[in-house]
Design an enzyme around this catalytic site. Structure first.
Site, PDB file in Angstrom:
ATOM      1  CB  VAL A 140     -14.102   8.191 -26.218  1.00 41.42           C
ATOM      2  CG1 VAL A 140     -15.352   9.059 -26.337  1.00 41.42           C
ATOM      3  CG2 VAL A 140     -13.376   8.491 -24.916  1.00 41.42           C
ATOM      4  N   GLY A 149      -7.078   5.857 -24.775  1.00 39.29           N
ATOM      5  CA  GLY A 149      -5.933   6.356 -24.029  1.00 39.29           C
ATOM      6  C   GLY A 149      -5.736   5.547 -22.770  1.00 39.29           C
ATOM      7  CB  ALA A 150      -3.508   6.139 -19.890  1.00 37.79           C
ATOM      8  CE1 TYR A 151      -5.637   7.921 -15.774  1.00 34.80           C
ATOM      9  CE2 TYR A 151      -5.274   9.436 -17.598  1.00 34.80           C
ATOM     10  CZ  TYR A 151      -4.918   8.948 -16.355  1.00 34.80           C
ATOM     11  OH  TYR A 151      -3.834   9.479 -15.705  1.00 34.80           O
ATOM     12  N   GLY A 152      -9.057   4.767 -20.842  1.00 33.14           N
ATOM     13  CA  GLY A 152     -10.207   4.109 -21.425  1.00 33.14           C
ATOM     14  C   GLY A 152     -10.378   4.417 -22.894  1.00 33.14           C
ATOM     15  N   GLY A 175     -11.594   7.534 -29.866  1.00 31.98           N
ATOM     16  CA  GLY A 175     -10.243   7.609 -29.319  1.00 31.98           C
ATOM     17  C   GLY A 175     -10.037   6.634 -28.185  1.00 31.98           C
ATOM     18  CG  ASP A 181      -4.657  17.978 -17.848  1.00 33.20           C
ATOM     19  OD1 ASP A 181      -3.602  18.459 -18.331  1.00 33.20           O
ATOM     20  OD2 ASP A 181      -5.097  16.860 -18.163  1.00 33.20           O
TER      21      ASP A 181
END
EC number: 2.7.11.24
Length: 424
Positions: free
Chosen positions: A37, A32-35, A30, A149
């Site tokens: 995987v 996303g905004a933070y990196g 995957g 979260d």
């Protein structure tokens, strides 16, 4: 590649992905905004790991703080069976670095993918999942930490229904003193559908009950097969909560800290609570009773994690002697640091210290294993390694994204609800 001694480079989502030479990347998981995987396998042991490349760490102060927070909390909670385990960390190019690699426990999918897949789940599954979430949450809360979260996408699951909480980037400290809590809601951007009403309505303080609300939303989603409060924007989110839970009483209304939000709620027509039995007619009555206590609109009336673990719905799992608390509280003093370069040094120091720690532990374990192997050879024993089947869910759908607010629907109120406790 002399600067990458002991490492290999793979292409993951068309980006360079630098891993320890002991690993081969096997699958993109995957981004996303933070990196990004990926899954990787240890070429010597065959053990699988998830490797997360956290990118653009220092492009914004908030991202640097989030990365530092995640690294520290994963170390602090390392070892609890319902919290994802951090195995290793790396900064392949330490000179003015802008990315960090985290090696974590590899799980098969997240709870959001399971729910979306339509895979038939039983009440026993629901009990197991909620129990494990609460066990992990008890450990987290006992360290005076709020996760903030919790959602299906942050709950990792294996085919044997083992569940682990992940993603501590939005976590914050908790204090008994309400004045200390009030300032911690800045930059609070957790997923709207699982956000407690007291956050949107700017109650004067917040408690561990905000995480319990999220668990209640997850239980409702398991029972119904879809998100329960699926607001299009923050005003719609509040409207949906009030539609199902009914109009709050006067004492609760008086504690709404945002004047605009309080006026909005007071001007709505009275709404009765809709019984959960009508919404989930096939559900276990004990599940609905627990849901009712978790989704109490007033946080002061909401069930605690400890009380929830003792609820009849979870009695088949509950074992007080096997639901530990964290031995030490977490120190959030690093949160006062605002200088990005100082945070860069703090992250580097954390990574170096942890790498040394895990390598010392690994050497000690290897020595113990070698000694045990020698003993087995001497005894001429031969124990075959079982061949575990790698079953499970194969969904590769992206994690649910926030639904953006549609247009300027009650703009001032929307802004107030979105910012939560920043509006004072």
């Amino acid at each position: 590649m002399s600067d990458l001694q002991g490492r290999k480079v793979f292409k993951v989502f068309n980006q360079d992905f630098i891993v320890d030479e002991r690993y081969n990347v096997t699958k993109e998981l995957g981004q996303g905004a933070y990196g990004i995987v990926c899954a990787a396998t240890n070429v010597h042991t065959g053990e699988g790991v998830a490797i997360k490349k956290v990118t653009n760490v220092f492009s914004k102060k908030i991202l640097a703080k989030r990365a530092l927070r995640e690294i520290k909390l994963l170390q602090h909670f390392r070892g609890h069976r319902n919290i994802t385990c951090l195995y290793d960390m790396d900064i392949p190019r330490p000179d003015n670095f802008n990315e960090t690699y985290l090696y974590e426990e590899l799980m098969e999918c997240d709870l959001a993918a399971i729910i979306r897949s339509g895979q038939p789940l039983t009440d026993a599954h629901f009990q197991s999942f909620i129990y494990q979430i609460l066990c992990g949450l008890k450990y987290i809360h006992s360290a005076n930490v709020l996760h903030r979260d919790l959602k299906p996408g942050n709950l990792l699951v294996n085919a044997d229904c083992e569940l682990k909480i992940c993603d501590f980037g939005l976590a914050r400290g908790f204090s008994i003193d309400p004045e200390e809590n009030a300032g911690y809601m800045t930059e609070y951007v957790a997923t709207r559908w699982y956000r407690a009403p007291e956050i949107m309505l700017s109650f004067q303080s917040y408690t561990k009950a905000i995480d319990v609300w999220s668990v209640g939303c997850i239980l409702a989603e398991l029972l119904g097969g879809r998100p329960f409060f699926k607001g299009r924007d923050y005003v719609d989110q509040l409207n949906q909560i009030l539609h199902y839970l009914g109009t709050p009483n006067e004492e609760t209304l008086s504690r709404i800290g945002s004047p605009r939000a309080q006026e909005y709620v007071r001007n709505l027509p009275f709404m009765p609570k809709i019984p959960f039995q009508r919404l989930f007619p096939n559900a276990n009555p004990d599940a609905l009773d627990l849901l009712d206590r978790m989704l109490a609109f007033d946080p002061a009336s909401r069930i605690s994690v400890e009380e929830a673990l003792e609820h009849p719905y979870l009695h088949i799992w509950h074992d007080a002697s096997d639901e530990p608390t964290c031995p030490t509280t977490f120190d959030f003093h690093f949160e006062v640091v605002d200088d990005v370069q100082e945070m860069r040094k703090m992250i580097y120091d954390e990574v170096v210290r942890f790498r040394n720690l895990v390598r010392q532990q690994s050497q000690a374990q290897a020595a113990a294993a070698a000694q045990q192997q020698q003993q087995q050879i001497a005894q001429q024993t031969n124990v075959p390694i079982p061949d575990h089947q790698q079953g499970g869910w194969k969904q590769e759908e992206p994690k649910p994204q926030e639904v953006h607010a549609a247009g300027g629907h009650v703009n001032d109120l929307e802004s107030s609800l979105q910012r939560g406790m920043d509006v004072q």
